[in-house]
Enzyme design. Structure first.
Site, PDB file in Angstrom:
ATOM      1  N   GLU A  89       0.769  -1.249  -0.080  1.00 12.82           N
ATOM      2  CA  GLU A  89       0.054  -0.166   0.114  1.00 12.82           C
ATOM      3  C   GLU A  89       0.908   1.135  -0.044  1.00 12.82           C
ATOM      4  OE1 GLU A  89      -2.941  -0.152   3.084  1.00 12.82           O
ATOM      5  OE2 GLU A  89      -3.758  -1.868   2.345  1.00 12.82           O
ATOM      6  N   GLU A 127      -5.233  -8.589   1.192  1.00 11.81           N
ATOM      7  CA  GLU A 127      -6.011  -8.216   2.382  1.00 11.81           C
ATOM      8  C   GLU A 127      -7.345  -7.945   2.349  1.00 11.81           C
ATOM      9  OE1 GLU A 127      -4.226  -4.960   4.729  1.00 11.81           O
ATOM     10  OE2 GLU A 127      -2.376  -5.705   4.252  1.00 11.81           O
TER      11      GLU A 127
END
Ligand code: FCB
Length: 452
Positions: free
Chosen positions: A170, A353
């Site tokens: 991320e 995720e």
């Protein structure tokens, strides 16, 4: 008791679909004395940065408990474990290797391999060594080269025992939250800083990818990006345009350079001095082919135009929220995956995720988190729907194996499918963990499309 069910003939009920659980180093490891400081240690020591005033010094004491933790992962029956390496645990400031730190990860990987689990390693899940931040961190182009060196050293140590390497987790969070809004470490602010950090992160990804591929040609190499489906608050042109900018600024800013070798058009909306300096050859480095894309998804975001026509977030009015205050929007997950599939030529995808923080209670040794199980149920079905619509999705990781340090929210939010009592470090599998294990264990060998 809530269960996770998928349609009978789902590809996700075959053993060709991979299931895993995910964690990250700073959020679970503890043992601060075994490593150098990282930007999160510094950030946590500053006032009003972490909601409950905590830090990562102890966390889940995973460094001490790793064997039991891996046995716990194995007991769930999953195929894979996604972990991250703590850069300041394996490298000293002078560029030499911290042998004890590296040995920890070698043992961890060996243990997983010996238990027949596939290892997904993320090299950077936000814990930048503080000594690099002292030199400017991700605002300094040199950090990208330091990352490449670190990536080489890890790849040499762990080799192809690692099934899949991800360079970064991320970069949106590292760049935007860490250097643009300042709500994450290192707490710097400003558009120019955020965009500069993002560019150096992407460069770091590209540089490291090349080295990883050279050293471990048989492992998979990719990156993990987070996405939030962007929805306009109304049908007005202003809101729709603002939402398009938001999508490009937060989502496509990271994916488009990697897959198409260019920043999205929203870059033109920025003042010259807010745009990153792109050196010759950078975009070629950034856009090398990846073997897979890791996608993290939690919720959608609604936007409207502000007075200047730029985007602003509209907070949810819905009551169907997780403990993070995030809307539960599985349809937006399918929409996102299908939309990316139509926009780009995507490599195979792993959902690296997905999960939910809920207000768990441990009562009589049990956590009956039907709400979290329902979240997994709806989001796994959303993945199923995307596969049916042609998206090549190979696996899914639940975030997270266990409750842990949720960044600026400290230990106040629990994402685990395993409950952690931070006083005793006792782990208790939640009902959602049992439901996930049941789904994983119910799979069959082989898959023939359309046949039950
Ligand atoms: C993601 C992070 C992960 C965790 C979840 C809830 O953005 O990658 O570490 O905090 O959110």
């Amino acid at each position: 008791m809530q269960k996770i069910n998928l349609p009978d003939n789902s590809f996700m009920l075959s053993k060709d679909f991979l299931y895993g659980v995910a964690t990250s180093s700073f959020q679970i490891e503890g043992d601060r004395k075994g490593r150098l400081d990282c930007i999160w240690d510094t950030f946590c020591s500053q006032p009003h940065t972490i909601e409950d005033g905590t830090n990562g010094d102890i966390a889940c004491e995973h460094i001490a408990n790793w064997k039991q933790d891996i046995a716990l992962v194995d007991s769930l029956g999953v195929d894979a474990y996604r972990l991250s390496i703590s850069w300041p645990r394996v490298m000293n400031a002078d560029g030499s290797v911290n042998g004890i730190g590296m040995r920890f990860y070698i043992n961890l990987v060996d243990e997983l391999v010996s238990r027949n689990m596939k290892v997904f390693v993320t090299l950077y899940h936000w814990d930048l060594p503080q000594y690099l931040e002292d030199e400017g961190g991700w605002l300094n182009r040199k950090t990208a080269y330091a990352f490449e060196k670190y990536a080489r050293i890890v790849a040499q140590a762990l080799g192809e025992k690692v099934h899949a390497y991800a360079t970064l987790n991320e970069p949106f969070c590292s760049a935007y939250l860490g250097y643009e809004t300042g709500i994450h470490a290192p707490g710097k602010t400003g558009v120019a800083n955020g965009r500069k950090a993002a560019h150096h992160l992407l460069l770091a990804h590209g540089l490291a990818l090349k080295s990883l591929r050279e050293i471990c040609p048989n492992s998979l190499h990719g990156i993990v990006l987070n996405f939030s489906t962007c929805h306009a608050a109304s049908n007005s042109d202003a809101d729709k345009t603002a939402t398009k900018w938001a999508d490009e600024y937060h989502n496509q800013w990271y994916l488009k350079p990697i897959l198409d070798g260019q920043y999205p058009a929203v870059i033109e909306q920025l003042a010259q001095d807010e745009r990153p300096v792109v050196a010759e050859g950078d975009m070629e480095i950034i856009s090398q082919p990846i073997d897979y894309l890791g996608i993290n998804y939690y919720t959608r975001t609604v936007y409207r135009a502000d007075a200047s026509g730029w985007f602003e977030v509209v907070p949810p009015t819905d009551t169907n929220l997780t403990a993070m205050g995030w809307e539960i929007t599985p349809d937006a997950f399918t929409e996102l995956l299908v939309d990316l599939h139509h926009r780009y030529t995507l490599p195979p995808i792993y959902i690296t995720e997905n999960g939910a923080a809920m207000d768990d209670e441990l009562i009589d040794g049990e956590v009956l988190d039907n709400d979290r199980t329902a979240y997994f149920h709806s989001h796994l079905n959303a993945v199923h729907d995307a596969i049916e619509k042609g998206v090549d999705i190979k696996g899914y990781f639940a975030w997270s194996l266990m409750d842990n340090f949720e960044w600026a929210l400290g230990y106040s939010k629990r994402f685990g499918i395993v409950y952690v009592d931070y006083e005793t470090q006792k782990r208790t599998i939640k009902q959602s963990g049992n439901a996930y294990a049941e789904l994983v264990k119910s799979r069959i060998n082989g898959y023939i499309s359309g046949i039950k």
